[in-house]
Scaffold this motif. Structure first.
Motif, PDB file in Angstrom:
ATOM      1  N   SER A 217      92.190  95.945 -49.135  1.00 14.35           N
ATOM      2  CA  SER A 217      92.910  95.116 -49.820  1.00 14.35           C
ATOM      3  C   SER A 217      92.452  93.790 -50.251  1.00 14.35           C
ATOM      4  CB  SER A 217      94.234  94.665 -48.953  1.00 14.35           C
ATOM      5  OG  SER A 217      94.947  95.710 -48.513  1.00 14.35           O
ATOM      6  N   MET A 218      92.902  93.550 -51.513  1.00 19.91           N
ATOM      7  CA  MET A 218      92.327  92.257 -52.285  1.00 19.91           C
ATOM      8  C   MET A 218      93.504  91.077 -52.778  1.00 19.91           C
ATOM      9  SD  MET A 218      88.982  93.219 -52.416  1.00 19.91           S
ATOM     10  CE  MET A 218      88.024  94.860 -51.705  1.00 19.91           C
ATOM     11  N   ALA A 219      93.290  90.186 -52.625  1.00 19.75           N
ATOM     12  CA  ALA A 219      94.153  89.225 -53.476  1.00 19.75           C
ATOM     13  C   ALA A 219      93.506  87.962 -53.950  1.00 19.75           C
ATOM     14  CB  ALA A 219      95.142  88.444 -52.248  1.00 19.75           C
ATOM     15  N   TYR A 227      90.370  86.862 -51.828  1.00 18.42           N
ATOM     16  CA  TYR A 227      90.523  87.059 -50.161  1.00 18.42           C
ATOM     17  C   TYR A 227      90.547  88.534 -50.113  1.00 18.42           C
ATOM     18  CZ  TYR A 227      91.009  82.160 -49.368  1.00 18.42           C
ATOM     19  OH  TYR A 227      91.171  80.698 -49.457  1.00 18.42           O
ATOM     20  N   VAL A 228      89.859  89.210 -48.899  1.00 17.61           N
ATOM     21  CA  VAL A 228      89.562  90.608 -48.988  1.00 17.61           C
ATOM     22  C   VAL A 228      89.970  90.827 -47.481  1.00 17.61           C
ATOM     23  CG1 VAL A 228      88.088  90.675 -50.613  1.00 17.61           C
ATOM     24  CG2 VAL A 228      87.470  90.414 -48.377  1.00 17.61           C
ATOM     25  N   ARG A 250      87.974  85.061 -47.326  1.00 17.23           N
ATOM     26  CA  ARG A 250      87.453  84.493 -48.471  1.00 17.23           C
ATOM     27  C   ARG A 250      86.157  84.963 -48.886  1.00 17.23           C
ATOM     28  NH1 ARG A 250      84.554  80.308 -50.723  1.00 17.23           N
ATOM     29  NH2 ARG A 250      84.550  79.440 -48.585  1.00 17.23           N
ATOM     30  N   ILE A 251      85.849  85.330 -49.851  1.00 11.43           N
ATOM     31  CA  ILE A 251      84.275  85.760 -50.376  1.00 11.43           C
ATOM     32  C   ILE A 251      83.410  84.475 -50.654  1.00 11.43           C
ATOM     33  CG2 ILE A 251      82.878  87.242 -51.863  1.00 11.43           C
ATOM     34  CD1 ILE A 251      85.045  89.241 -52.184  1.00 11.43           C
ATOM     35  N   ALA A 252      82.526  84.098 -49.621  1.00  5.61           N
ATOM     36  CA  ALA A 252      81.937  82.928 -49.927  1.00  5.61           C
ATOM     37  C   ALA A 252      80.671  83.039 -50.917  1.00  5.61           C
ATOM     38  CB  ALA A 252      81.221  82.373 -48.676  1.00  5.61           C
TER      39      ALA A 252
END
Length: 573
Positions: A217-219, A227-228, A250-252
């Protein structure tokens, strides 16, 4: 395509004659399943979604706001109350009177639908509680899902293979269904039978976009962060690892990059940034990442579309000659993927549609320019199965609203009672509308009975765009002309117009004009635009510093630019 014949359906579900009107037709003919429909039925369709393990089910709405279904009906996914297949369209009476805002589907398949009033209905496969009704019984008819959503208005829905997400108008995400890899985001791996708000790192965030892969899931939040959570065996979460993530993270690696949209394939992910750049990560065995190889990627990797202006589809002469064609034609405005396939697609600002990944059995490892006008056609013609990646929609145009009527009257000498003389050319307008729409005209026109106003402060294209905005609420200018309109908007204190100008400039920024647009943002105190242009310059520093605009940069602006760039570490090795 325009049609004059409008039909409706009688009690038997067969088409009957109705009234004459002018309707815009939704082109669904590229999906094989629509070959079961007659031409009369096809002319009625205004929304459609093709789904199922073989692309053999479809739901569509008509101009009369009736909902019809057709196909194999696996797990009762047509919502008709039985599991019988049908080769003729059958009306879905249980949703009578409901208008569809968005729709998504899973692999079972199961359906999650949101109405224009923000209600959620689900039906179909439910072995993993993906319908959110608290049971594991297949849903043969649409069920209204209200648990934890009763006071919420749902604006977006997304389905993984066996889990579901919804996004509410206040930016909250709710999830339910299969959770073996943490895709529900609850922190455990227990299936979730009813809607549960996804919190953790999203607790105080405002989410603006959601998507689901097969089991992830992703937002995207309003600050541009993504965010994943969920399954990560192919690196589809973009975290640099292959471990599952039971809560949002969060994808840094995308720090400093503002994401606008996310789209998920079966096990790969695409994002679109506010600069029109696409990044991809995850599974890549079919080349679905579009990076030139078939190796999986656990970190975001940029995708580059060819910058070939020779195939530009803009009219001749070019409407924006000062805006480099290659930059316009390669700027991405839409990305497309679907959890049930390994195909990717994108559309550029110049109207080009690219596809890559699994395309009719072939592995296309770099974006391939198609002849299509929309990304939907890619999935109809080249995805396996031939499904829809979203709900296709078209609005009827048989009635002019008040706003549309006003748009038609702009610059119309036959009805105007005022004309502006700008650069030797007339622009025709209506005093009463200008007074209603603009404080400046309310005071300057007053009881003035003159029917000609001479204007020398602004150019003809800029002033015409300003007047047209008062009729249409929109602008259509090149980024450079938008700078002139930004000057006017600042002078007249038209704050909404000022924001539209900034948006147009953002969409049109490229390495060649970045410094000029940065200078304009500083001059007109457009702080958000200034920050955007500065960030663009930093992200493309090597090319930007080699442009003539940088060489001719104002001394004070250059000094401030270098100082600010140093503070953000732009010159570090």
């Amino acid at each position: 395509m325009e049609e004059e014949l409008s039909l409706s359906y009688g009690e038997s579900g067969k088409p009957v004659q109705a009234t004459l009107s002018s309707l815009k037709m939704l082109d669904v003919g590229k999906w094989p399943i629509f070959s079961l429909c007659s031409e009369e039925e096809l002319q009625l369709i205004r929304q459609a979604c093709v789904f199922g393990s073989a692309g053999n089910e479809v739901l569509y709405t008509t101009v009369n706001d009736e909902i019809f279904v057709l196909g194999t009906n696996c797990s009762g996914c047509l919502g008709l109350g039985d599991v019988q297949s049908t080769i003729e369209p059958r009306r879905l009476d249980s949703l009578s009177g409901k208008k569809i805002a968005c729709l998504s589907y899973g692999s079972g398949p199961h359906i999650v639908l949101a109405t224009t009033e923000g209600e959620v209905f689900t039906w179909g496969h439910n072995a993993y509680s993906q319908l959110g009704n608290g049971t594991t019984n297949h849903g043969l008819v649409p069920c209204h899902i209200s648990t934890n959503l009763s006071n919420k208005q749902v604006t977006e829905v997304a389905c993984g293979s066996y889990h579901s997400l919804v996004l509410t108008s206040d930016g909250e995400v709710f999830a339910w269904g299969y959770n073996n890899s943490g895709q529900v985001g609850s922190g455990s791996t227990a299936n979730q039978p009813i809607p549960r708000r996804v919190t953790g790192c999203l607790q105080n965030k405002v989410v603006v976009n959601i998507a689901c892969g097969q089991m992830c899931s992703m937002a995207v939040v309003n600050t541009g962060e993504i965010y994943v959570w969920g399954y990560n065996g192919n690196g589809q979460l973009g975290l640099g690892s292959s471990g599952n993530q039971p809560t949002p993270c969060r994808i840094a690696a995308l720090q400093g990059i503002r994401v606008q949209r996310v789209a998920c394939g079966y096990a790969h992910t695409l994002v679109l940034t506010d600069e029109g750049q696409v990044y991809a990560w995850g599974a890549n065995s079919y080349g679905q990442l579009g990076i030139g190889n078939k190796s999986n990627q656990s970190y975001p990797a940029p995708i580059f579309m060819e910058k070939d202006s020779s195939c530009c589809r803009q009219p001749s002469p070019c409407p924006t000659p000062d805006f480099p064609c290659a930059a316009r034609c390669s700027r991405i405005i839409e990305i497309a993927a679907c959890h049930s396939v390994h195909t990717s697609a994108a559309k550029t600002q110049g109207g080009h549609v690219y596809m890559w990944g699994q395309c009719r059995g072939q592995s296309v490892i770099l974006p391939h320019l198609t002849h299509f006008s929309g990304t939907d056609d890619v999935f109809a013609c080249f995805a396996t199965p031939a499904v829809s990646w979203r709900l296709l929609s078209v609005e009827p145009d048989d009635h002019l609203t008040v706003a549309e009527s006003l748009k038609r009257e702009f610059d119309n000498p036959n009805t105007a009672d005022l004309k502006f003389l700008v650069d030797g050319k007339y622009i025709y307008a209506h005093k009463v509308l200008l007074k209603i729409r603009c404080e400046h005209f309310r005071s300057s026109l007053g009881d003035n009975e003159d029917d000609i106003v001479e204007m020398s402060e602004f150019s003809y294209p800029v002033y015409r765009a300003f007047l047209e905005y008062l009729y249409t609420d929109s602008i259509s200018l090149s980024p450079e002309e938008a700078v002139g309109l930004l000057d006017l908007a600042t002078f007249y204190r038209e704050n909404r117009l000022k924001k539209l100008c900034q948006q147009t400039i953002k969409q049109g920024i490229c390495e060649e004009n970045a410094i000029a647009l940065l200078s304009a943002a500083v001059k007109y105190d457009a702080q958000d635009l200034e920050e955007f242009c500065f960030r663009f310059c930093i992200n493309h520093l090597t090319v930007v510093t080699q442009t003539s605009g940088f060489a001719e940069m104002d001394h004070d602006l250059l000094k401030n630019f270098i100082s600010k760039a140093s503070r953000v570490g732009a010159f570090k090795n």
